[in-house]
Enzyme design. Structure first.
Site, PDB file in Angstrom:
ATOM      1  N   ASN A  93       0.808  -1.228   0.000  1.00 41.91           N
ATOM      2  CA  ASN A  93       0.000   0.000   0.000  1.00 41.91           C
ATOM      3  C   ASN A  93       0.836   1.270   0.000  1.00 41.91           C
ATOM      4  O   ASN A  93       0.300   2.360  -0.146  1.00 41.91           O
ATOM      5  CB  ASN A  93      -0.990  -0.015   1.164  1.00 41.91           C
ATOM      6  CG  ASN A  93      -2.084  -1.051   0.923  1.00 41.91           C
ATOM      7  OD1 ASN A  93      -2.175  -1.609  -0.163  1.00 41.91           O
ATOM      8  ND2 ASN A  93      -2.876  -1.310   1.947  1.00 41.91           N
ATOM      9  N   ASP A  98      -7.146  -3.299   7.937  1.00 43.25           N
ATOM     10  CA  ASP A  98      -6.510  -4.397   7.191  1.00 43.25           C
ATOM     11  C   ASP A  98      -5.994  -5.500   8.104  1.00 43.25           C
ATOM     12  O   ASP A  98      -5.530  -6.527   7.611  1.00 43.25           O
ATOM     13  CB  ASP A  98      -5.339  -3.860   6.356  1.00 43.25           C
ATOM     14  CG  ASP A  98      -5.825  -2.955   5.241  1.00 43.25           C
ATOM     15  OD1 ASP A  98      -5.004  -2.255   4.643  1.00 43.25           O
ATOM     16  OD2 ASP A  98      -7.047  -2.933   4.997  1.00 43.25           O
TER      17      ASP A  98
HETATM   18  C1  EPZ Z   1      -6.511   2.084   1.403  1.00 41.72           C
HETATM   19  O1  EPZ Z   1      -7.703   1.952   0.654  1.00 41.72           O
HETATM   20  C2  EPZ Z   1      -5.844   0.711   1.355  1.00 41.72           C
HETATM   21  N1  EPZ Z   1      -5.525   0.373  -0.029  1.00 41.72           N
HETATM   22  C3  EPZ Z   1      -6.776  -0.339   1.950  1.00 41.72           C
HETATM   23  O2  EPZ Z   1      -6.068  -1.579   1.977  1.00 41.72           O
HETATM   24  C4  EPZ Z   1      -7.092   0.058   3.391  1.00 41.72           C
HETATM   25  O3  EPZ Z   1      -8.019  -0.858   3.922  1.00 41.72           O
HETATM   26  C5  EPZ Z   1      -7.696   1.474   3.422  1.00 41.72           C
HETATM   27  O4  EPZ Z   1      -6.793   2.403   2.766  1.00 41.72           O
HETATM   28  C6  EPZ Z   1      -7.939   1.966   4.844  1.00 41.72           C
HETATM   29  O5  EPZ Z   1      -6.757   1.959   5.554  1.00 41.72           O
HETATM   30  C7  EPZ Z   1      -4.420   0.910  -0.604  1.00 41.72           C
HETATM   31  O6  EPZ Z   1      -3.704   1.684   0.002  1.00 41.72           O
HETATM   32  C8  EPZ Z   1      -4.141   0.510  -2.014  1.00 41.72           C
HETATM   33  P1  EPZ Z   1      -9.890   4.891   2.229  1.00 41.72           P
HETATM   34  P2  EPZ Z   1      -8.563   3.289   0.288  1.00 41.72           P
HETATM   35  O7  EPZ Z   1     -10.057   5.871   1.128  1.00 41.72           O
HETATM   36  O8  EPZ Z   1      -7.647   4.425   0.062  1.00 41.72           O
HETATM   37  C9  EPZ Z   1     -14.523   5.839   2.374  1.00 41.72           C
HETATM   38  C10 EPZ Z   1      -5.758  -3.869   1.655  1.00 41.72           C
HETATM   39  O9  EPZ Z   1      -6.312  -4.859   2.169  1.00 41.72           O
HETATM   40  N2  EPZ Z   1     -14.253   6.714   1.232  1.00 41.72           N
HETATM   41  O10 EPZ Z   1      -9.038   5.258   3.406  1.00 41.72           O
HETATM   42  O11 EPZ Z   1      -9.520   2.940  -0.777  1.00 41.72           O
HETATM   43  C11 EPZ Z   1     -14.352   4.371   2.017  1.00 41.72           C
HETATM   44  O12 EPZ Z   1     -15.542   3.846   1.446  1.00 41.72           O
HETATM   45  C12 EPZ Z   1      -6.580  -2.691   1.207  1.00 41.72           C
HETATM   46  O13 EPZ Z   1      -4.516  -3.744   1.492  1.00 41.72           O
HETATM   47  C13 EPZ Z   1     -15.267   7.548   0.779  1.00 41.72           C
HETATM   48  O14 EPZ Z   1     -16.372   7.554   1.293  1.00 41.72           O
HETATM   49  O15 EPZ Z   1      -9.363   3.512   1.654  1.00 41.72           O
HETATM   50  C14 EPZ Z   1     -14.035   3.753   3.356  1.00 41.72           C
HETATM   51  O16 EPZ Z   1     -15.253   3.532   4.048  1.00 41.72           O
HETATM   52  C15 EPZ Z   1      -8.070  -2.915   1.409  1.00 41.72           C
HETATM   53  N3  EPZ Z   1     -15.007   8.360  -0.286  1.00 41.72           N
HETATM   54  C16 EPZ Z   1     -13.251   4.847   4.083  1.00 41.72           C
HETATM   55  O17 EPZ Z   1     -13.536   6.064   3.372  1.00 41.72           O
HETATM   56  C17 EPZ Z   1     -13.775   8.397  -0.895  1.00 41.72           C
HETATM   57  O18 EPZ Z   1     -13.588   9.182  -1.837  1.00 41.72           O
HETATM   58  C18 EPZ Z   1     -11.751   4.640   4.077  1.00 41.72           C
HETATM   59  O19 EPZ Z   1     -11.355   4.453   2.733  1.00 41.72           O
HETATM   60  C19 EPZ Z   1     -12.758   7.536  -0.411  1.00 41.72           C
HETATM   61  C20 EPZ Z   1     -13.019   6.714   0.664  1.00 41.72           C
END
Ligand code: EPZ
Length: 427
Positions: free
Chosen positions: A23, A313
């Site tokens: 990540n 995670d």
């Molecule tokens: C990153 O995903 C990681 N992936 C995820 O790891 C990790 O679970 C997540 O961060 C949380 O730590 C990578 O870094 C490639 P977020 P990301 O934006 O960026 C909501 C793994 O297993 N949200 O922090 O997509 C979203 O729905 C993966 O390695 C919005 O509503 O996560 C979630 O509920 C899985 N609108 C929360 O925020 C947006 O525009 C956190 O998502 C973006 C996110």
């Protein structure tokens, strides 16, 4: 499709080399778009998603060279050079396979003044919207259009004027996209309630190494003073704190002792705090973190949260460990809406877990029994392997492509510490 056969009951003992963080790598690779000079990344993990991102970068005319790594080595070196960018569109057929492709939006917009990326669909753990990515870029002056399944972003002539955005929800990806867009803005950009994960710090450290001006690194308030251009750099990707935490759970559930070589105690703090409350020993040791358990595990209550809270995670892997702890544990998954798909599979192995919405109640059982189980997403599949290591008899984990996205050479690493695991092609 491959599957892994795990023979349970072996105590894990020895040293596991921890790979570079998936990540972190997925946000460091698109930084190559921000300069016409070479960017060399060291300690890259050998994972399907990294290969996928390399292929995506090649679509834009970015040359990528893998240097000096023998198949048996861990930690690949890749040099990316975006001297001339020949395309600014990330197509559906690539984005649908790897939703992290959305992370080209910010850097491509910064470098080329425009970018077009297929909207990433949801995935097994939730619908994963990107509204915060787009609101942050718009706050910096980008014009955003969504049409025909694509998001197109344009910067005014002369680059993004700058601005500020206060995140209503902490978002790792949106913070990363905003940072990569802001570093070449013509003005100053500010982010409030930004994500503080170590992977964000790694990104900021790389950007600064490339000549960016960022204040507040490691905090939730970031100020980025745009600069006209960035230069190349050579940078080592941080160790994967989630991979390390996953193997810590594997060692603990088998009552073993493992040195997680290269892991950072500080970056694993919330996982280590949870493990210690469960009765697992963990301490920093030269070049890594040593984890051991003597079999008696205690139930605990866990709630996932943005860093420095307990990483979402790590939820599935810790749940696997808690299935055989003494007592009842209550888990609360606050980040994603559907991150309990490992539960029915763990229950088929004799676990006793009930879920209601974002809450899971884990009643500790005396033992697990090996079974044929199905991986549904990356971390869920690792929780099944962890359970299989402690279960009586054989566990077959199918749909290994989920695992291969986030765990480099898993069966080799487990075999290094005495696990009996075998990868076989699915008939
Ligand atoms: C990153 O995903 C990681 N992936 C995820 O790891 C990790 O679970 C997540 O961060 C949380 O730590 C990578 O870094 C490639 P977020 P990301 O934006 O960026 C909501 C793994 O297993 N949200 O922090 O997509 C979203 O729905 C993966 O390695 C919005 O509503 O996560 C979630 O509920 C899985 N609108 C929360 O925020 C947006 O525009 C956190 O998502 C973006 C996110």
């Amino acid at each position: 499709m491959d599957k892994i056969i795990v023979e349970g009951g072996k105590r894990l003992r020895g040293t596991i080399p921890i790979s570079g963080a998936k990540n972190a790598a997925l946000t460091l690779i698109p930084c190559a778009l921000l300069t016409d000079e070479p960017l060399t990344l060291r300690n890259l993990p050998r994972l399907a998603d990294i290969d996928g991102f390399q292929h995506l970068m090649n679509q834009f005319g970015v040359t990528t060279v893998i240097q000096g790594s023998r198949p048996e080595d861990f930690g690949r070196v890749m040099t990316l050079e975006a001297t001339r960018i020949t395309g600014t569109v990330a197509p559906y057929d690539l984005v649908r396979k790897m939703r992290a492709s959305i992370l080209v939006l910010g850097p491509m917009l910064a470098r080329m003044g425009q970018a077009k990326v297929s909207l990433p669909g949801g995935c097994a753990i939730g619908n994963r919207p990107i509204d915060l990515h787009l609101k942050a870029l718009a706050a910096f002056g980008a014009v955003i259009e969504i049409a025909a399944g694509y998001v197109a972003a344009h910067a005014p002539d002369g680059g993004l004027p700058g601005g500020e955005f206060d995140f209503p929800v902490v978002s790792v990806g949106a913070t990363e996209n905003a940072l990569m867009a802001a570093v070449l803005a013509s003005g100053t950009c500010r982010l409030f309630n930004a994500a503080r994960e170590p992977e964000i710090v790694d990104l900021c450290n790389l950007l600064v190494a490339m000549g960016a001006q960022i204040e507040g690194i490691g905090t939730s308030d970031l100020t980025i003073h745009g600069v006209p251009r960035l230069h190349g750099a050579t940078y080592k990707v941080m160790a994967d704190r989630i991979e390390a935490g996953s193997y810590a759970c594997a060692a603990a559930i088998t009552g073993g002792e493992v040195l997680l070589q290269g892991a950072s105690f500080e970056e694993m703090a919330s996982t280590i705090h949870a493990l210690r409350n469960i009765g697992v020993h963990a301490k920093a040791e030269a070049g890594g973190v040593r984890v051991s358990a003597d079999g008696k595990l205690q139930a605990v209550n866990l709630t996932t949260a943005p860093y420095p809270g307990l990483a979402t995670d790590m939820q599935a892997q810790l749940m696997a460990l808690l299935t055989v702890a003494e007592g009842t544990s209550v888990l609360n998954e606050t980040i994603f809406e559907n991150r309990y798909m490992h539960v029915p599979e763990l229950n088929r192995m004799g676990a006793h877990i009930e879920t209601s919405g974002r809450t899971a109640i884990v009643h500790g059982v005396g033992k697990l029994t090996g079974a044929e189980v199905m991986a549904t997403d990356l971390r869920a599949s690792m929780s099944l392997v962890i359970a299989g290591l402690a279960a009586e008899g054989q566990t077959e984990v199918r749909r290994l492509y989920h695992l291969d996205r986030g765990y480099e050479r898993l069966e080799e690493k487990l075999a290094l510490v005495g696990a009996q695991v075998e990868r076989v092609g699915d008939e």
